[in-house]
Design a protein around this motif. Structure first.
Motif, PDB file in Angstrom:
ATOM      1  N   LEU A  59      -7.818  -5.771 -20.277  1.00  0.00           N
ATOM      2  CA  LEU A  59      -9.554  -5.678 -19.831  1.00  0.00           C
ATOM      3  C   LEU A  59      -8.363  -4.878 -18.493  1.00  0.00           C
ATOM      4  O   LEU A  59      -7.843  -5.432 -18.263  1.00  0.00           O
ATOM      5  CB  LEU A  59     -10.394  -6.363 -19.833  1.00  0.00           C
ATOM      6  N   ALA A  60     -10.280  -4.442 -17.938  1.00  0.00           N
ATOM      7  CA  ALA A  60      -9.199  -3.674 -16.182  1.00  0.00           C
ATOM      8  C   ALA A  60      -9.484  -4.642 -15.337  1.00  0.00           C
ATOM      9  O   ALA A  60      -7.869  -4.027 -14.635  1.00  0.00           O
ATOM     10  CB  ALA A  60     -10.310  -2.968 -15.772  1.00  0.00           C
ATOM     11  N   SER A  61      -9.341  -5.656 -15.650  1.00  0.00           N
ATOM     12  CA  SER A  61      -8.402  -6.417 -14.365  1.00  0.00           C
ATOM     13  C   SER A  61      -8.543  -7.839 -15.086  1.00  0.00           C
ATOM     14  O   SER A  61      -9.198  -8.456 -15.333  1.00  0.00           O
ATOM     15  CB  SER A  61      -9.282  -6.665 -12.601  1.00  0.00           C
ATOM     16  N   LEU A  62      -7.542  -8.905 -14.371  1.00  0.00           N
ATOM     17  CA  LEU A  62      -7.919 -10.027 -14.198  1.00  0.00           C
ATOM     18  C   LEU A  62      -9.334 -10.759 -13.610  1.00  0.00           C
ATOM     19  O   LEU A  62      -9.571 -11.569 -14.348  1.00  0.00           O
ATOM     20  CB  LEU A  62      -6.778 -11.406 -13.832  1.00  0.00           C
ATOM     21  N   PHE A 108      -5.394  -9.555 -20.790  1.00  0.00           N
ATOM     22  CA  PHE A 108      -6.420  -9.450 -22.765  1.00  0.00           C
ATOM     23  C   PHE A 108      -6.882 -10.381 -22.963  1.00  0.00           C
ATOM     24  O   PHE A 108      -6.791 -11.799 -22.624  1.00  0.00           O
ATOM     25  CB  PHE A 108      -4.800  -9.885 -23.429  1.00  0.00           C
ATOM     26  N   MET A 109      -7.992 -10.029 -23.896  1.00  0.00           N
ATOM     27  CA  MET A 109      -8.488 -10.723 -24.578  1.00  0.00           C
ATOM     28  C   MET A 109      -8.325 -10.870 -26.386  1.00  0.00           C
ATOM     29  O   MET A 109      -8.553  -9.291 -26.233  1.00  0.00           O
ATOM     30  CB  MET A 109      -9.879 -10.744 -23.829  1.00  0.00           C
ATOM     31  N   SER A 110      -9.383 -11.741 -26.743  1.00  0.00           N
ATOM     32  CA  SER A 110      -9.160 -11.627 -28.550  1.00  0.00           C
ATOM     33  C   SER A 110     -11.057 -10.835 -28.127  1.00  0.00           C
ATOM     34  O   SER A 110     -11.627 -11.318 -27.572  1.00  0.00           O
ATOM     35  CB  SER A 110      -8.792 -12.563 -29.056  1.00  0.00           C
ATOM     36  N   PRO A 111     -10.775 -10.254 -29.767  1.00  0.00           N
ATOM     37  CA  PRO A 111     -12.476 -10.215 -29.831  1.00  0.00           C
ATOM     38  C   PRO A 111     -13.050 -11.123 -30.211  1.00  0.00           C
ATOM     39  O   PRO A 111     -12.649 -11.796 -30.968  1.00  0.00           O
ATOM     40  CB  PRO A 111     -12.241  -8.606 -30.816  1.00  0.00           C
ATOM     41  N   LEU A 112     -14.326 -11.411 -29.917  1.00  0.00           N
ATOM     42  CA  LEU A 112     -15.266 -12.408 -30.572  1.00  0.00           C
ATOM     43  C   LEU A 112     -16.112 -11.813 -31.292  1.00  0.00           C
ATOM     44  O   LEU A 112     -16.712 -11.175 -30.345  1.00  0.00           O
ATOM     45  CB  LEU A 112     -15.304 -13.123 -29.077  1.00  0.00           C
ATOM     46  N   ILE A 113     -16.683 -12.445 -32.124  1.00  0.00           N
ATOM     47  CA  ILE A 113     -18.175 -12.322 -32.928  1.00  0.00           C
ATOM     48  C   ILE A 113     -18.556 -14.181 -32.655  1.00  0.00           C
ATOM     49  O   ILE A 113     -18.557 -14.960 -32.836  1.00  0.00           O
ATOM     50  CB  ILE A 113     -18.277 -12.404 -34.084  1.00  0.00           C
ATOM     51  N   ASP A 160      -1.725  -3.584 -12.112  1.00  0.00           N
ATOM     52  CA  ASP A 160      -1.189  -2.909 -13.475  1.00  0.00           C
ATOM     53  C   ASP A 160      -2.425  -4.291 -14.016  1.00  0.00           C
ATOM     54  O   ASP A 160      -1.961  -5.405 -14.634  1.00  0.00           O
ATOM     55  CB  ASP A 160      -0.338  -2.926 -13.891  1.00  0.00           C
ATOM     56  N   ALA A 161      -3.518  -3.676 -15.892  1.00  0.00           N
ATOM     57  CA  ALA A 161      -3.802  -4.436 -16.165  1.00  0.00           C
ATOM     58  C   ALA A 161      -3.363  -4.731 -17.279  1.00  0.00           C
ATOM     59  O   ALA A 161      -3.655  -6.601 -17.312  1.00  0.00           O
ATOM     60  CB  ALA A 161      -5.239  -3.241 -16.420  1.00  0.00           C
ATOM     61  N   ILE A 165      -1.235   7.814 -15.935  1.00  0.00           N
ATOM     62  CA  ILE A 165      -1.955   6.589 -15.109  1.00  0.00           C
ATOM     63  C   ILE A 165      -2.917   5.716 -16.366  1.00  0.00           C
ATOM     64  O   ILE A 165      -3.123   4.628 -15.458  1.00  0.00           O
ATOM     65  CB  ILE A 165      -2.667   7.335 -13.609  1.00  0.00           C
ATOM     66  N   SER A 166      -3.414   6.114 -16.828  1.00  0.00           N
ATOM     67  CA  SER A 166      -4.884   5.899 -17.512  1.00  0.00           C
ATOM     68  C   SER A 166      -4.799   4.842 -18.236  1.00  0.00           C
ATOM     69  O   SER A 166      -5.335   3.557 -18.373  1.00  0.00           O
ATOM     70  CB  SER A 166      -4.762   6.643 -18.190  1.00  0.00           C
ATOM     71  N   TYR A 167      -3.086   4.281 -18.693  1.00  0.00           N
ATOM     72  CA  TYR A 167      -2.506   3.886 -19.329  1.00  0.00           C
ATOM     73  C   TYR A 167      -2.307   2.140 -18.269  1.00  0.00           C
ATOM     74  O   TYR A 167      -2.453   0.981 -19.217  1.00  0.00           O
ATOM     75  CB  TYR A 167      -1.052   3.616 -19.955  1.00  0.00           C
ATOM     76  N   ARG A 168      -2.686   2.648 -17.059  1.00  0.00           N
ATOM     77  CA  ARG A 168      -2.267   0.878 -16.261  1.00  0.00           C
ATOM     78  C   ARG A 168      -3.162   0.159 -16.133  1.00  0.00           C
ATOM     79  O   ARG A 168      -3.759  -0.750 -15.928  1.00  0.00           O
ATOM     80  CB  ARG A 168      -1.969   1.666 -14.896  1.00  0.00           C
ATOM     81  N   THR A 169      -4.611   1.031 -16.620  1.00  0.00           N
ATOM     82  CA  THR A 169      -5.845   0.174 -16.754  1.00  0.00           C
ATOM     83  C   THR A 169      -6.302  -0.915 -17.723  1.00  0.00           C
ATOM     84  O   THR A 169      -7.585  -1.181 -18.250  1.00  0.00           O
ATOM     85  CB  THR A 169      -6.852   1.034 -16.606  1.00  0.00           C
ATOM     86  N   GLY A 170      -5.024  -0.104 -18.598  1.00  0.00           N
ATOM     87  CA  GLY A 170      -5.565  -1.465 -20.042  1.00  0.00           C
ATOM     88  C   GLY A 170      -5.788  -0.476 -21.161  1.00  0.00           C
ATOM     89  O   GLY A 170      -5.901  -0.703 -22.062  1.00  0.00           O
ATOM     90  N   ALA A 171      -5.904   0.910 -20.979  1.00  0.00           N
ATOM     91  CA  ALA A 171      -6.776   2.337 -21.785  1.00  0.00           C
ATOM     92  C   ALA A 171      -5.733   2.623 -22.429  1.00  0.00           C
ATOM     93  O   ALA A 171      -4.577   2.581 -22.512  1.00  0.00           O
ATOM     94  CB  ALA A 171      -7.528   3.316 -21.574  1.00  0.00           C
ATOM     95  N   THR A 172      -5.816   2.590 -23.998  1.00  0.00           N
ATOM     96  CA  THR A 172      -4.823   2.803 -25.519  1.00  0.00           C
ATOM     97  C   THR A 172      -5.637   4.607 -25.545  1.00  0.00           C
ATOM     98  O   THR A 172      -6.247   5.587 -24.218  1.00  0.00           O
ATOM     99  CB  THR A 172      -5.170   2.657 -26.630  1.00  0.00           C
ATOM    100  N   LYS A 173      -4.070   5.260 -25.841  1.00  0.00           N
ATOM    101  CA  LYS A 173      -4.284   6.880 -25.704  1.00  0.00           C
ATOM    102  C   LYS A 173      -5.275   7.352 -26.430  1.00  0.00           C
ATOM    103  O   LYS A 173      -6.374   8.047 -25.763  1.00  0.00           O
ATOM    104  CB  LYS A 173      -3.091   7.144 -26.653  1.00  0.00           C
TER     105      LYS A 173
END
Length: 709
Positions: free
Chosen positions: A346-349, A394-399, A32-33, A93-101
Motif C-alpha cells: 500500500l502507499a504508506s504505513l 504490505f497486506m494480504s488480499p481479503l474476501i 518508501d512504501a 520512481i513509481s516502484y517506491r510507492t508500492g506500484a508494480t510495473k
C-alpha cells in the motif's frame, strides 16, 4: 553524535520556477512504501498561494489565450510524445510507492494516453478558435433581424486540482488535459505520500519546453488556505475522501463566492453476477478474473475497485472459492522491484493502518473473513527472500462474507485496499436494491450473457452510478475493464461518489468554460462566433437574379488565405424533367412509388405527384456549384444535417446557394476544412432542402496554380 541526513525536499513549481522553503526544517517525511526508508520531505511553509493564483490568472491566462483550441490540443500531442520517451525513469520512481510495473503502466502510460486522446478529440471535434457554439441559432424576431444562441468561452481564472495518492500521474493529467485545451491554467496539488512522483512528471513537462508559461503550477505540501484565495473566476476539482470533500464544499468561497467545485470521492462500487452466469460459463470466469484484478491492481487502492460482489445467493461459496483459487495462483506479494512480484505494498504505513482499521470495523459489524488474513503476509524482498517484514506497508488480499446482506457496514464502509465482499441476492430486484445501497458509486459491472438480465440490471442501477460496465463472453477479451476510466467517457458518479464528472471527452473541456447566451443580429452573432448565420451579410457570386455581385469570384476558386466567412455562390435555375427522374430510379434501383407511380404518389398527402429523389436533387445541386478545374478545393468529405423540406415535381426548377459557413485551418497540414451552408430553393423561392457541405481546401492555392497553362 551521529545525525541522520534529512531526506531531500520535494520542490513546488510556481510562477515558472522551482521553489522550496527558506527554512529547510519541518515538513512531512515520506517513506518508501516497500522498505520504510526515508525518501523525501514535503513542505510548503511560506508559499504565497495568492501569488500563485494571480500568476495563473494573469500570465497563464494570457499565454494560453494566444493559442487556439486546436493549437493547444496539438501541444498536448507533442507533450505526450516527449513523455512517452521518458517513461522508464518514471517507472523507477513509481516502484517506491508500492506500484508494480503493470500498476505503473496504468498510472504513467494511462496518463500519457489521456493526453493523446484529448489531443485527437480536441482537433477533431472542436473549432480552431476559442469560441464553441452550443446548439443552433434561435430566431427571436419575425424578420430574422434579432436572434440568439449559446456559446462556450473559457473561465477567466485557474483550475485548482487536488489529487489523490493512488494515481499521482494519471490523476493529475486527466484533470490537466481538458483544462489545458480549454485554455485554463492548472494549479496541481498532489497527495503527500506519492507527490514526489507527480513532481517528477511536472519536471519533465517543464523540461520539454512545450507548455506556455503558467500552464501548470505544482504545490508540493499543504495547501489548506488555497480556497481562501479562489473566487468565482476559478474552479476546484477534488479527488479524495468524502469527509474532505464535504469540508471543501462548505467553504464560504464555494457557498457564497461562486468557486466552481467538483468532487470524486469514496465509492462502494459493485459487480453483479447474473443468474445465468453459473460456474463453468464464460461469464463466471470473466467475473472471477475481474474481481481478482480489481482486488490486486494498485493493491486495491483504486476509487473504481470492486468493493461489493453481488451474486446469486446459491453462488456465494462458489465465487469465494474461485476468487481465492485465482488469488493463490496468481498473487505474489512483495517489493515491485523483485522478480515475479504481482502485488506491491500500500502507499504508506498510514494507509495500511487505515485499511486494517476499516476491516476490523467491518468484522465487528458482522463481516467474516472468507479468504486471507489481517496478519502481516509473507513478502518477496528485493533480494528475492520470502519473509515477513516490519517496515513495508504490505497486506494480504481479503474476501469478506456477510450473513446479513443489508448490513450497513458492507454498503457504507470502504476499506481502500485489497479488500472485497461477496453478498448474495434472491432476484434481480434484490440485486438492484443492494447495488443502490451504496448510495451512489462511480462504476458497477453487470456480468451476464442474457440480454433481458443486462437490460433490467443496467436500467435499474444506472441512476445510482456514473458508469455501468457490461461484461460477457463477447467483451471478456476486449473490455478495458471494470476499474479503468477512459478519457472518452465520463468518470464520476452521483451521491457518495461526489456528484461530479471528470473526463468524458469534450464534455470535460466544457467543464472549464462558461456557457453564455448571446443575442443580436445575425451579423453580430457571426462576428462573435466566427460562424456565418442565416441573415448575415455575404458576398454572392453567380446568378445576378439572386443578388450576385458583379465580378465576385466563385468561392470554390479561393484558397483559405482568400476565403472569407460569408463568401457565397448562387447558381442558375435547373429544370427537372420526368425523364431524368425515371432514369435515376432505373439506374439506382430506387423505384419508390413517389418517383415512379403517379397515381400512388398523388394519393400520398406529402406529394403532388411524381417527385424527384432527394439524393438526385443533392447530386444536381453539386453539379450546379462545383468547379471542374483542380484546386484549391481538394475534396468533398461529406454532408451534415441534410433535410428534405419541399417536394420537387417534374416541371419545377431548382437552384442552390452555397455560403462559406465555417473555416477551420488545420494546424499541421497545408489545408483546412470548410463547412458550406447549402440551400436548395425552387423557382418560387421555397426551400427544398438544407444541408452543410464539407470540403478540404488548400491554405494557399499553389498545388494547381499553373494547371492548364
Amino acid at each position: 553524535m551521529t545525525t541522520t541526513p534529512m531526506a531531500p525536499l520535494v520542490p513546488s513549481f510556481v510562477q515558472n520556477s522551482w521553489w522550496t522553503p527558506s527554512d529547510p526544517d519541518g515538513g512531512t517525511s515520506v517513506l518508501d512504501a516497500n522498505t520504510g526508508e526515508p525518501l523525501a520531505t514535503v513542505n510548503s511553509d511560506g508559499l504565497d498561494l495568492a501569488a500563485v493564483v494571480e500568476y495563473g490568472r494573469t500570465v497563464g491566462q494570457r499565454e494560453l489565450g494566444k493559442l487556439s483550441l486546436h493549437e493547444r490540443a496539438l501541444k498536448l500531442k507533442e507533450l505526450a510524445q516527449f513523455l512517452n520517451e521518458r517513461r522508464e525513469e518514471l517507472y523507477e520512481i513509481s516502484y517506491r510507492t508500492g506500484a508494480t510495473k503493470i500498476d505503473s503502466m496504468v498510472d504513467i502510460d494511462g496518463g500519457i494516453g489521456v493526453l493523446f486522446t484529448f489531443s485527437s478529440k480536441g482537433r477533431r471535434e472542436l473549432p480552431n478558435s476559442n469560441v464553441i457554439l452550443d446548439g443552433p441559432m434561435e430566431v427571436l424576431s419575425r424578420d430574422g433581424s434579432f436572434a440568439g444562441e449559446h456559446i462556450y468561452t473559457r473561465i477567466p481564472g485557474v483550475a485548482a486540482q487536488i489529487n489523490a495518492f493512488n494515481f499521482p500521474v494519471w490523476g493529475m493529467l486527466e484533470k490537466f488535459a481538458p483544462a489545458f485545451i480549454a485554455g485554463v491554467p492548472t494549479i496541481a496539488k498532489p497527495a503527500t505520500p506519492t507527490g514526489y512522483v507527480a513532481e517528477a512528471m511536472v519536471r519533465l513537462m517543464v523540461e520539454s519546453g512545450i507548455l506556455p508559461a503558467g500552464s501548470i503550477q505544482l504545490i508540493s505540501g499543504s495547501a489548506r488556505t488555497l480556497l481562501d484565495v479562489l473566487d468565482y473566476r476559478d474552479m476546484l476539482s477534488f479527488t479524495g475522501s468524502a469527509s474532505t470533500a464535504s469540508a471543501l464544499k462548505s467553504h464560504k468561497n464555494v457557498i457564497d463566492g461562486g468557486v466552481r467545485f467538483t468532487a470524486e470521492t469514496d465509492s462502494l462500487n459493485a459487480a453483479i453476477l447474473g443468474p445465468d452466469a453459473v460456474t463453468g460459463t464464460p461469464e463466471f470466469e470473466a467475473f472471477v478474473k475481474a474481481v481478482t484484478t480489481e482486488m490486486t491492481s494498485k493493491a486495491g487502492q483504486k476509487c473504481t475497485a470492486i468493493r461489493r460482489n453481488i451474486v446469486p445467493a446459491a453462488l456465494v461459496d462458489d465465487v469465494v472459492k474461485a476468487v481465492g483459487e485465482r488469488l493463490d495462483a496468481r498473487v505474489v506479494i512483495g517489493d515491485p522491484r523483485a522478480e515475479g512480484v504481482t502485488m506491491g505494498a500500500l502507499a504508506s504505513l498510514e494507509q495500511l493502518r487505515d485499511v486494517r482499521g476499516a476491516v476490523e470495523e467491518m468484522i465487528a459489524a458482522g463481516g467474516e473473513i472468507a479468504y486471507g488474513t489481517l496478519d502481516a503476509p509473507v513478502v518477496r524482498t528485493m533480494g528475492g527472500e520470502e519473509k515477513t517484514v516490519d517496515a513495508g506497508a504490505f497486506m494480504s488480499p481479503l474476501i469478506l462474507t456477510w450473513d446479513d446482506v443489508e448490513n450497513q457496514a458492507v454498503h457504507s464502509r470502504e476499506a481502500f485496499g485489497p479488500v472485497s465482499s461477496v453478498i448474495g441476492y434472491t432476484d434481480l430486484d434484490d440485486a438492484i436494491h443492494l447495488a443502490a445501497m451504496g448510495a451512489g458509486s462511480l462504476v458497477a459491472t453487470v456480468c451476464t450473457n442474457d440480454a433481458d438480465t443486462a437490460r433490467i440490471l443496467t436500467t435499474g442501477i444506472a441512476s445510482h452510478h456514473g458508469r455501468v460496465h457490461m461484461l460477457n463472453r463477447e467483451t471478456a477479451r476486449s473490455s478495458t475493464g471494470h476499474g479503468s476510466p477512459v478519457p472518452h467517457l465520463v468518470h464520476g458518479g452521483p451521491g457518495r461518489a461526489g456528484g461530479g464528472e471528470e473526463l468524458g471527452g469534450i464534455r470535460s473541456v466544457k467543464h472549464h468554460m462558461q456557457r453564455t447566451a448571446i443575442q443580436g443580429s445575425p451579423n453580430m452573432l457571426t462576428a462573435v462566433t466566427g460562424v456565418w448565420h442565416t441573415g448575415a451579410d455575404r458576398v454572392i457570386a453567380g446568378d445576378p437574379e439572386f443578388g450576385a455581385v458583379a465580378g465576385a469570384i466563385h468561392p470554390f476558386r479561393k484558397s483559405l488565405a482568400e476565403l472569407k466567412i460569408g463568401d457565397a455562390y448562387a447558381s442558375p435555375l435547373r429544370k427537372v424533367s420526368l425523364e431524368e427522374i425515371t432514369a435515376f430510379a432505373n439506374e439506382t434501383g430506387d423505384t419508390f412509388y413517389a418517383h415512379t407511380d403517379r397515381a400512388a404518389a398523388e394519393a400520398n398527402p406529402f406529394f403532388p405527384g411524381i417527385v424527384a429523389h432527394g439524393y438526385l436533387l443533392v447530386s444536381w445541386a453539386a453539379g450546379l456549384f462545383v468547379q471542374p478545374a483542380p484546386g484549391p478545393v481538394l475534396a468533398n468529405y461529406g454532408l451534415e444535417n441534410l433535410r428534405f423540406i419541399t417536394p420537387v415535381p417534374d416541371g419545377d426548377s431548382i437552384r442552390v446557394t452555397l455560403t462559406a459557413k465555417k473555416i477551420t485551418p488545420r494546424v499541421t497540414d497545408e489545408y483546412g476544412e470548410v463547412a458550406w451552408d447549402a440551400v436548395i430553393n425552387n423557382q418560387d423561392g421555397e426551400i427544398v432542402a438544407t444541408y452543410d457541405v464539407l470540403t478540404l481546401v488548400e491554405k494557399e492555392d499553389t498545388t494547381y496554380a499553373n494547371w492548364g497553362k
